[in-house]
Structure formats: structure tokens, C-alpha cells
Design a protein around this motif. Structure first.
Motif, PDB file in Angstrom:
ATOM      1  N   SER A   1      -5.523 -14.936 -15.184  1.00 48.20           N
ATOM      2  CA  SER A   1      -5.026 -13.808 -15.396  1.00 48.20           C
ATOM      3  C   SER A   1      -4.761 -12.549 -14.405  1.00 48.20           C
ATOM      4  N   LEU A   2      -5.788 -12.792 -13.129  1.00 43.44           N
ATOM      5  CA  LEU A   2      -5.620 -11.955 -11.933  1.00 43.44           C
ATOM      6  C   LEU A   2      -4.370 -13.072 -10.923  1.00 43.44           C
ATOM      7  N   ALA A   3      -4.595 -14.034 -11.094  1.00 43.59           N
ATOM      8  CA  ALA A   3      -3.183 -14.297 -10.176  1.00 43.59           C
ATOM      9  C   ALA A   3      -1.814 -14.306 -10.696  1.00 43.59           C
ATOM     10  N   ILE A   4      -1.716 -13.682 -11.789  1.00 39.51           N
ATOM     11  CA  ILE A   4      -0.142 -13.732 -12.612  1.00 39.51           C
ATOM     12  C   ILE A   4      -0.670 -12.352 -12.698  1.00 39.51           C
ATOM     13  N   LEU A   5      -1.569 -11.165 -11.977  1.00 42.68           N
ATOM     14  CA  LEU A   5      -1.201  -9.810 -12.167  1.00 42.68           C
ATOM     15  C   LEU A   5      -0.524  -9.599 -10.700  1.00 42.68           C
ATOM     16  N   ILE A   6      -1.617 -10.128 -10.091  1.00 39.42           N
ATOM     17  CA  ILE A   6      -1.230  -9.838  -8.357  1.00 39.42           C
ATOM     18  C   ILE A   6       0.269 -10.662  -8.320  1.00 39.42           C
ATOM     19  N   ALA A   7       0.857 -12.296  -8.489  1.00 43.47           N
ATOM     20  CA  ALA A   7       1.394 -12.341  -8.569  1.00 43.47           C
ATOM     21  C   ALA A   7       2.888 -10.920  -8.821  1.00 43.47           C
ATOM     22  N   LEU A   8       2.807 -10.672  -9.911  1.00 41.31           N
ATOM     23  CA  LEU A   8       3.689  -9.870 -10.533  1.00 41.31           C
ATOM     24  C   LEU A   8       3.505  -8.385  -9.730  1.00 41.31           C
ATOM     25  N   TYR A   9       2.562  -8.096  -9.389  1.00 47.39           N
ATOM     26  CA  TYR A   9       2.980  -6.585  -8.411  1.00 47.39           C
ATOM     27  C   TYR A   9       3.804  -7.318  -7.267  1.00 47.39           C
ATOM     28  N   VAL A  10       3.153  -8.280  -6.743  1.00 47.65           N
ATOM     29  CA  VAL A  10       4.518  -8.506  -5.805  1.00 47.65           C
ATOM     30  C   VAL A  10       5.593  -8.945  -5.787  1.00 47.65           C
ATOM     31  N   VAL A  11       5.550  -8.776  -6.675  1.00 50.98           N
ATOM     32  CA  VAL A  11       7.034  -9.066  -7.425  1.00 50.98           C
ATOM     33  C   VAL A  11       7.883  -7.644  -7.905  1.00 50.98           C
TER      34      VAL A  11
ATOM     35  N   ALA B   1       7.218  -5.175  -5.638  1.00 55.89           N
ATOM     36  CA  ALA B   1       6.715  -4.660  -4.410  1.00 55.89           C
ATOM     37  C   ALA B   1       7.741  -5.142  -3.872  1.00 55.89           C
ATOM     38  N   VAL B   2       8.760  -6.160  -3.746  1.00 55.33           N
ATOM     39  CA  VAL B   2       9.687  -6.354  -2.988  1.00 55.33           C
ATOM     40  C   VAL B   2      10.999  -6.525  -3.823  1.00 55.33           C
ATOM     41  N   SER B   3      11.024  -6.030  -5.384  1.00 59.36           N
ATOM     42  CA  SER B   3      12.168  -5.895  -6.070  1.00 59.36           C
ATOM     43  C   SER B   3      13.261  -5.201  -4.989  1.00 59.36           C
ATOM     44  N   ILE B   4      14.632  -5.610  -6.045  1.00 59.53           N
ATOM     45  CA  ILE B   4      15.502  -4.990  -4.934  1.00 59.53           C
ATOM     46  C   ILE B   4      15.925  -3.578  -5.690  1.00 59.53           C
TER      47      ILE B   4
ATOM     48  N   SER C   1      15.311 -12.614  -5.267  1.00 58.92           N
ATOM     49  CA  SER C   1      14.466 -12.921  -3.947  1.00 58.92           C
ATOM     50  C   SER C   1      14.162 -14.308  -4.046  1.00 58.92           C
ATOM     51  N   PRO C   2      14.179 -14.641  -2.860  1.00 58.76           N
ATOM     52  CA  PRO C   2      13.407 -16.365  -2.327  1.00 58.76           C
ATOM     53  C   PRO C   2      11.394 -15.456  -3.412  1.00 58.76           C
ATOM     54  N   THR C   3      10.990 -14.967  -2.575  1.00 58.66           N
ATOM     55  CA  THR C   3       9.809 -13.929  -2.545  1.00 58.66           C
ATOM     56  C   THR C   3       9.485 -14.030  -4.398  1.00 58.66           C
ATOM     57  N   GLU C   4      10.283 -13.506  -4.777  1.00 60.91           N
ATOM     58  CA  GLU C   4      10.755 -13.066  -6.437  1.00 60.91           C
ATOM     59  C   GLU C   4      10.392 -14.480  -7.070  1.00 60.91           C
ATOM     60  N   ILE C   5      11.339 -15.944  -7.060  1.00 58.77           N
ATOM     61  CA  ILE C   5      11.280 -16.951  -7.257  1.00 58.77           C
ATOM     62  C   ILE C   5      10.003 -17.553  -6.889  1.00 58.77           C
ATOM     63  N   ALA C   6       8.781 -17.833  -5.574  1.00 58.88           N
ATOM     64  CA  ALA C   6       8.100 -17.928  -5.651  1.00 58.88           C
ATOM     65  C   ALA C   6       7.377 -17.265  -6.399  1.00 58.88           C
TER      66      ALA C   6
ATOM     67  N   GLY D   1      10.875  -0.886  -8.049  1.00 57.25           N
ATOM     68  CA  GLY D   1      10.014  -2.139  -9.709  1.00 57.25           C
ATOM     69  C   GLY D   1       8.154  -1.593 -10.386  1.00 57.25           C
ATOM     70  N   SER D   2       7.610  -0.716  -9.004  1.00 59.77           N
ATOM     71  CA  SER D   2       5.803  -0.819  -8.973  1.00 59.77           C
ATOM     72  C   SER D   2       5.477  -0.294 -10.329  1.00 59.77           C
ATOM     73  N   LEU D   3       5.913   0.653 -10.211  1.00 62.79           N
ATOM     74  CA  LEU D   3       5.075   1.019 -11.995  1.00 62.79           C
ATOM     75  C   LEU D   3       5.777   0.109 -12.334  1.00 62.79           C
ATOM     76  N   ARG D   4       6.842  -0.070 -12.964  1.00 57.89           N
ATOM     77  CA  ARG D   4       7.183  -1.211 -14.114  1.00 57.89           C
ATOM     78  C   ARG D   4       6.687  -2.643 -13.934  1.00 57.89           C
ATOM     79  N   HIS D   5       6.251  -2.942 -13.618  1.00 60.47           N
ATOM     80  CA  HIS D   5       5.121  -4.170 -13.131  1.00 60.47           C
ATOM     81  C   HIS D   5       3.885  -4.090 -13.466  1.00 60.47           C
ATOM     82  N   GLU D   6       3.073  -2.397 -13.112  1.00 60.13           N
ATOM     83  CA  GLU D   6       2.362  -2.242 -13.230  1.00 60.13           C
ATOM     84  C   GLU D   6       1.848  -1.923 -14.458  1.00 60.13           C
TER      85      GLU D   6
END
Length: 147
Positions: free
Chosen positions: A11-21, A23-26, A88-93, A29-34
Motif C-alpha cells: 500500500s505504501l509503495a502504491i502511495l509513494i508511486a502515485l506521489y511521484v506521478v 510530482a512529475v506530471s506535466i 512520461s517515462p517516469t509515469e510509465i515506470a 497534480g500533486s494535490l490531486r494525487h494526494e
């Protein structure tokens, strides 16, 4: 590693990955993902505390995020257009991280035998499924989506 900890870490991995998305969104989107990840906090905390409800809170969230990732992968492969956008490549990762974490977490949930009554487990499952859908819906409101 025990099933409760595995569920919490996934669950934590999913949460962190979504926070990364976020942070790098065009588009910002930080608040949206939070907002989208709010339901994941409960199974993270409950899982690390070895509470059985963590299984039933995490499972619908993991199913939800795996389905979203499958939709993204189908779009990226050109097989379906259920979702669209530029990734982006980061979002795909991060979609891969989320998908793997969801599968590992769901496997841990399947192996984790709890003593919760079926009715209580069903209520928790439905409640967290509803909370996850509601969190996604709220995250799309313009005030949140644009911050």
C-alpha cells in the motif's frame, strides 16, 4: 515477511508511486494525487499494527489501482482507449511499480487468513471501495485537479 507487513508495504509503495506521478506530471497534480491516495493510509497504518482490517481495507484499493494501471497499459499499447493522455517515462515506470505492488499486495491478502466475521469484512471492503472511488472523483474537481 508477514502478510500484514506485506500489505502495508505494498500500500505504501502504491502511495509513494502515485506521489511521484503527481510530482512529475506535466500539469500540476500533486494535490490531486494526494487526495487519490487518502484511502491507502488506513491499510498502511493498520497493516504495520497487524490489524486484520488492513486486509479488507487494502484489497479494494489495490484492485482499483491495478485496474487503472491495466487501462493505462492498454492505452499505451494502442489496444484500448479507456484512458488517454501523455505519459512520461517516469509515469510509465510508476504504473509498473503500482501494478506490481498491487499484485503482490493482493497475493498477500489472499494468503492472509483473518478471523474477522464475513459481514464485517464485507462492510470494510465495500466501504474502502467506495472511499477509493470517491477519492478519485473528488480529485477531479477543478479546485483540486489544478493544484
Amino acid at each position: 515477511m508477514t502478510s500484514p507487513r506485506t500489505v502495508a508495504y505494498c500500500s505504501l509503495a502504491i502511495l509513494i508511486a502515485l506521489y511521484v506521478v503527481g510530482a512529475v506530471s506535466i500539469t500540476p497534480g500533486s494535490l490531486r494525487h494526494e487526495v487519490q491516495t487518502l484511502p491507502l493510509w488506513f491499510p498502511i497504518v493498520a497493516g504495520f499494527q497487524h490489524k486484520e482490517i488492513a486486509k479488507w481495507a487494502a484489497l479494494p484499493c489495490m484492485i482499483f489501482w491495478l485496474v487503472i494501471m491495466v487501462f493505462i497499459w492498454l492505452f499505451l499499447l494502442g489496444w484500448a482507449h479507456i484512458v488517454s493522455g501523455r505519459f512520461s517515462p517516469t509515469e510509465i515506470a510508476m504504473t509498473i511499480v503500482i501494478g506490481v505492488a498491487a499484485i503482490v499486495g493482493m497475493t498477500a491478502c489472499a494468503r492472509w487468513r483473518t478471523s474477522m466475521r464475513a459481514s464485517a469484512a464485507a462492510v470494510a471492503f465495500v466501504l474502502f471501495a467506495a472511499l477509493q472511488v470517491l477519492a478519485l472523483r473528488l480529485s477531479l474537481f477543478p479546485y483540486i485537479a489544478q493544484r
